[in-house]
Design an enzyme around this catalytic site. Structure first.
Site, PDB file in Angstrom:
ATOM      1  N   HIS A  57       8.400 -49.152  -2.058  1.00 61.72           N
ATOM      2  CA  HIS A  57       7.913 -48.254  -1.004  1.00 61.72           C
ATOM      3  C   HIS A  57       8.009 -46.788  -1.444  1.00 61.72           C
ATOM      4  O   HIS A  57       9.003 -46.116  -1.201  1.00 61.72           O
ATOM      5  CB  HIS A  57       8.751 -48.492   0.261  1.00 61.72           C
ATOM      6  CG  HIS A  57       8.187 -47.847   1.484  1.00 61.72           C
ATOM      7  ND1 HIS A  57       8.407 -48.329   2.750  1.00 61.72           N
ATOM      8  CD2 HIS A  57       7.416 -46.735   1.657  1.00 61.72           C
ATOM      9  CE1 HIS A  57       7.810 -47.568   3.643  1.00 61.72           C
ATOM     10  NE2 HIS A  57       7.198 -46.580   3.006  1.00 61.72           N
ATOM     11  N   HIS A  59       5.637 -42.964  -1.797  1.00 61.67           N
ATOM     12  CA  HIS A  59       4.428 -42.179  -1.503  1.00 61.67           C
ATOM     13  C   HIS A  59       4.311 -41.142  -2.618  1.00 61.67           C
ATOM     14  O   HIS A  59       4.941 -40.096  -2.542  1.00 61.67           O
ATOM     15  CB  HIS A  59       4.553 -41.476  -0.153  1.00 61.67           C
ATOM     16  CG  HIS A  59       4.749 -42.399   1.009  1.00 61.67           C
ATOM     17  ND1 HIS A  59       3.718 -42.852   1.779  1.00 61.67           N
ATOM     18  CD2 HIS A  59       5.872 -42.958   1.542  1.00 61.67           C
ATOM     19  CE1 HIS A  59       4.173 -43.639   2.742  1.00 61.67           C
ATOM     20  NE2 HIS A  59       5.493 -43.721   2.618  1.00 61.67           N
ATOM     21  N   PHE A  60       3.518 -41.461  -3.646  1.00 59.89           N
ATOM     22  CA  PHE A  60       3.399 -40.516  -4.765  1.00 59.89           C
ATOM     23  C   PHE A  60       2.256 -39.503  -4.555  1.00 59.89           C
ATOM     24  O   PHE A  60       1.969 -38.697  -5.428  1.00 59.89           O
ATOM     25  CB  PHE A  60       3.283 -41.264  -6.099  1.00 59.89           C
ATOM     26  CG  PHE A  60       4.634 -41.664  -6.678  1.00 59.89           C
ATOM     27  CD1 PHE A  60       5.825 -41.368  -6.021  1.00 59.89           C
ATOM     28  CD2 PHE A  60       4.720 -42.328  -7.896  1.00 59.89           C
ATOM     29  CE1 PHE A  60       7.075 -41.730  -6.553  1.00 59.89           C
ATOM     30  CE2 PHE A  60       5.958 -42.689  -8.441  1.00 59.89           C
ATOM     31  CZ  PHE A  60       7.136 -42.398  -7.766  1.00 59.89           C
ATOM     32  N   ARG A  61       1.623 -39.574  -3.385  1.00 61.69           N
ATOM     33  CA  ARG A  61       0.785 -38.473  -2.868  1.00 61.69           C
ATOM     34  C   ARG A  61      -0.539 -38.225  -3.561  1.00 61.69           C
ATOM     35  O   ARG A  61      -1.272 -37.314  -3.148  1.00 61.69           O
ATOM     36  CB  ARG A  61       1.577 -37.152  -2.858  1.00 61.69           C
ATOM     37  CG  ARG A  61       2.850 -37.175  -2.043  1.00 61.69           C
ATOM     38  CD  ARG A  61       2.575 -37.434  -0.590  1.00 61.69           C
ATOM     39  NE  ARG A  61       3.761 -37.234   0.244  1.00 61.69           N
ATOM     40  CZ  ARG A  61       3.985 -37.904   1.366  1.00 61.69           C
ATOM     41  NH1 ARG A  61       3.114 -38.801   1.790  1.00 61.69           N
ATOM     42  NH2 ARG A  61       5.061 -37.677   2.072  1.00 61.69           N
ATOM     43  N   ASN A  91      -1.278 -44.334   2.371  1.00 60.84           N
ATOM     44  CA  ASN A  91      -1.614 -43.211   3.261  1.00 60.84           C
ATOM     45  C   ASN A  91      -1.831 -41.915   2.487  1.00 60.84           C
ATOM     46  O   ASN A  91      -1.337 -40.858   2.855  1.00 60.84           O
ATOM     47  CB  ASN A  91      -0.536 -43.018   4.342  1.00 60.84           C
ATOM     48  CG  ASN A  91       0.814 -42.626   3.765  1.00 60.84           C
ATOM     49  OD1 ASN A  91       1.109 -42.949   2.628  1.00 60.84           O
ATOM     50  ND2 ASN A  91       1.612 -41.927   4.535  1.00 60.84           N
ATOM     51  N   HIS A 176       4.547 -50.815   9.146  1.00 60.36           N
ATOM     52  CA  HIS A 176       5.258 -49.691   9.744  1.00 60.36           C
ATOM     53  C   HIS A 176       5.202 -49.979  11.234  1.00 60.36           C
ATOM     54  O   HIS A 176       4.180 -49.748  11.892  1.00 60.36           O
ATOM     55  CB  HIS A 176       4.574 -48.366   9.404  1.00 60.36           C
ATOM     56  CG  HIS A 176       5.238 -47.188  10.049  1.00 60.36           C
ATOM     57  ND1 HIS A 176       5.806 -46.153   9.324  1.00 60.36           N
ATOM     58  CD2 HIS A 176       5.463 -46.882  11.347  1.00 60.36           C
ATOM     59  CE1 HIS A 176       6.337 -45.277  10.162  1.00 60.36           C
ATOM     60  NE2 HIS A 176       6.130 -45.700  11.397  1.00 60.36           N
ATOM     61  N   ASP A 304      11.205 -45.493   0.493  1.00 62.22           N
ATOM     62  CA  ASP A 304      10.266 -44.740   1.337  1.00 62.22           C
ATOM     63  C   ASP A 304      10.247 -43.275   0.889  1.00 62.22           C
ATOM     64  O   ASP A 304      10.269 -42.359   1.714  1.00 62.22           O
ATOM     65  CB  ASP A 304      10.615 -44.852   2.828  1.00 62.22           C
ATOM     66  CG  ASP A 304       9.462 -44.409   3.733  1.00 62.22           C
ATOM     67  OD1 ASP A 304       8.400 -44.025   3.202  1.00 62.22           O
ATOM     68  OD2 ASP A 304       9.636 -44.441   4.957  1.00 62.22           O
ATOM     69  N   HIS A 308       7.882 -33.905   0.936  1.00 61.95           N
ATOM     70  CA  HIS A 308       7.158 -32.789   1.562  1.00 61.95           C
ATOM     71  C   HIS A 308       7.790 -31.499   1.048  1.00 61.95           C
ATOM     72  O   HIS A 308       8.980 -31.475   0.757  1.00 61.95           O
ATOM     73  CB  HIS A 308       7.286 -32.837   3.082  1.00 61.95           C
ATOM     74  CG  HIS A 308       6.629 -34.025   3.703  1.00 61.95           C
ATOM     75  ND1 HIS A 308       5.258 -34.138   3.838  1.00 61.95           N
ATOM     76  CD2 HIS A 308       7.142 -35.171   4.218  1.00 61.95           C
ATOM     77  CE1 HIS A 308       4.965 -35.294   4.412  1.00 61.95           C
ATOM     78  NE2 HIS A 308       6.085 -35.948   4.640  1.00 61.95           N
TER      79      HIS A 308
END
Ligand code: DOR
Ligand code: ZN
Ligand code: ZN
Length: 437
Positions: A57, A59-61, A91, A176, A304, A308
């Site tokens: 899980h 989020h490497f963006r 996402n 989610h 996760d 940011h």
């Protein structure tokens, strides 16, 4: 004579610790034994060796938000902390909801990642046809409420039809799980009341939001007959519901370090920095997660990792983006618990490597075993060090655990026999997409 031998390790095998050597040829573990001979030798000096961590899980963006993280910085951060494979979430911007967009993301990762990688595909209200044809994915992710990226399935009929497609194709659905109407209702109420204290964020997404969504998905999945995995379980109610249904459903569950190590008290102290979805919970919920780990209700610990930038986190609790980074701190946080006697190394390996590979059917990874990829982490269980924002590889440049003194750190990481992290230094290699069995 093998190409490479790692000698004198305490190897964390699935059911025991074995003192010996690992030989590696063509990136694969050729033998686990004693007195093995190699052209090149790395002395593990009596340190423990874990199978490389598989973080299911992150989020490497990329594409879309590479100012926060990219596959280069994200994979360096992972490699520096014993994570040798990541599964990336859909996402991104645009979200990964078509085969074409997935192929674009594959290209980006293949050209920039230093760790091995795979992808969760995104479910939307409009992409049933894509769900019927997408190949080579770890799972399909369902956001039941909108979070970062505005990707969600807010219609139960569509959701149910999509679960049936997954059942037919034998692809796991991952969730989610937060009830969207409830979140919106409570959030609006607290905003109207004028609450601006950080804890208001936890109060705006009370336990019932997550518990109701988990309960509903369990019922829908029972009817659709799909495999299901819950991301970031955070409440005692979810643990209860999952425990009661585990024996009758192909159901697995994940918890994240921020829910295991932080609670509402930290939200009060650190404010928007630790705003995340689902939010930080009570001490009681935290205890239930640890109990779920001990009794087998929880199968996976994953980060996760949701970076940011600090400047965006400096906003008020309602405006700041939700999410905290995690790939660099998961392993030392867990090793610190091993040192405290709260977790064994065998449990750690199961939760962070063996079970992730099994649940998402990742081929030839997840164990120190002959024939498996030589993804290995040498750890020094006695090494004490503080987490420091200025020492991180993640592009976002901060950690909610900044200043925490932890005992137990990785010293070397190998991916398919390549030494990619060596006592603080990263050697860039080309990460490869995983295969599914
Ligand atoms: O807090 C969160 N941040 N929860 C999510 O589900 C998404 C994530 C993100 O991408 O930042
Ligand atoms: Zn999520
Ligand atoms: Zn996430």
């Amino acid at each position: 004579m093998s190409e490479l031998v790692i000698k004198n390790g305490k190897l964390v095998l699935p059911d025991k610790i074995f003192e010996g050597d690992i030989s590696i040829d063509a990136g694969i573990i050729s033998k686990v034994g004693k007195d093995l001979k190699g052209d090149k030798v790395v002395n593990a000096e009596g340190n423990y060796i874990l199978p490389g961590l598989i973080d299911v899980h992150v989020h490497f963006r990329e594409p879309g938000a590479s100012s926060k993280e990219d596959w280069n910085t994200g994979s360096f951060a992972a490699a520096s902390s014993g994570i040798t494979t990541v599964l990336d979430m859909p996402n991104t911007q645009p979200p990964t909801t078509t085969v074409k967009l997935l192929d674009k993301k594959r290209e980006i990762a293949a050209s920039k990642s230093t760790v091995d990688f795979g992808f969760h595909f995104g479910a939307s209200t409009e992409n049933m046809d894509e769900l019927r044809k997408v190949e080579k994915i770890a799972s399909v992710k369902f956001y039941m409420s909108s979070t970062i990226g505005n990707l969600f399935v807010g219609n139960d009929a569509v959701l149910f039809e999509e679960l049936k497609i997954l059942a037919e194709r034998d692809i796991p659905g991952i969730f989610h799980a937060e009830n969207r109407e409830m979140v919106q209702h409570y959030m609006q109420r607290l905003i109207n009341e004028g609450r601006t204290d950080p804890e208001a964020y936890s109060d705006a997404r009370p336990n019932i939001c997550a518990a109701e969504a988990v309960n509903r998905i369990i019922f829908l999945s029972k009817m659709a007959k799909n495999r299901l995995h819950f991301c970031h379980v955070s409440t005692k109610e979810e643990v209860d519901i999952i425990a009661r249904n585990k024996s009758i459903l192909p159901l697995t569950a994940e918890v994240c370090p921020h829910h295991l190590f932080l609670n509402k008290e930290d939200l009060r102290k650190l404010g928007s920095l630790v705003k995340t979805n689902p939010p930080l919970r009570s001490k009681e919920d935290q205890n239930a997660l640890w109990k779920g780990i001990q009794d087998g209700t929880i199968d996976v610990i994953a980060t996760d990792h949701a970076p940011h930038l600090m400047e965006s986190k400096e906003k008020d609790i309602w405006s700041a983006p939700a999410g905290v980074p995690g790939v660099e701190t998961m392993l030392p946080l867990l090793l610190n618990e091993v040192n405290k006697g709260n977790l064994t190394l065998n449990q750690l390996a199961k939760l962070t490597s063996e079970n992730p590979a099994r649940i998402f059917r990742i081929k030839d990874k997840g164990k120190i075993k002959e024939g498996y990829d030589a993804d290995l982490v040498i750890i020094d269980l006695k090494k004490e060090k503080k987490v420091r924002n200025d020492k991180l590889f993640t592009k976002c440049g901060w950690s909610p655990f900044d200043g925490w003194k932890l005992k137990g750190w990785p010293v070397m990481t190998f991916i398919r026999g390549n030494l990619i992290f060596d006592n603080g230094d990263i050697n860039k290699i080309k990460g490869r997409e995983v295969s599914y069995g």
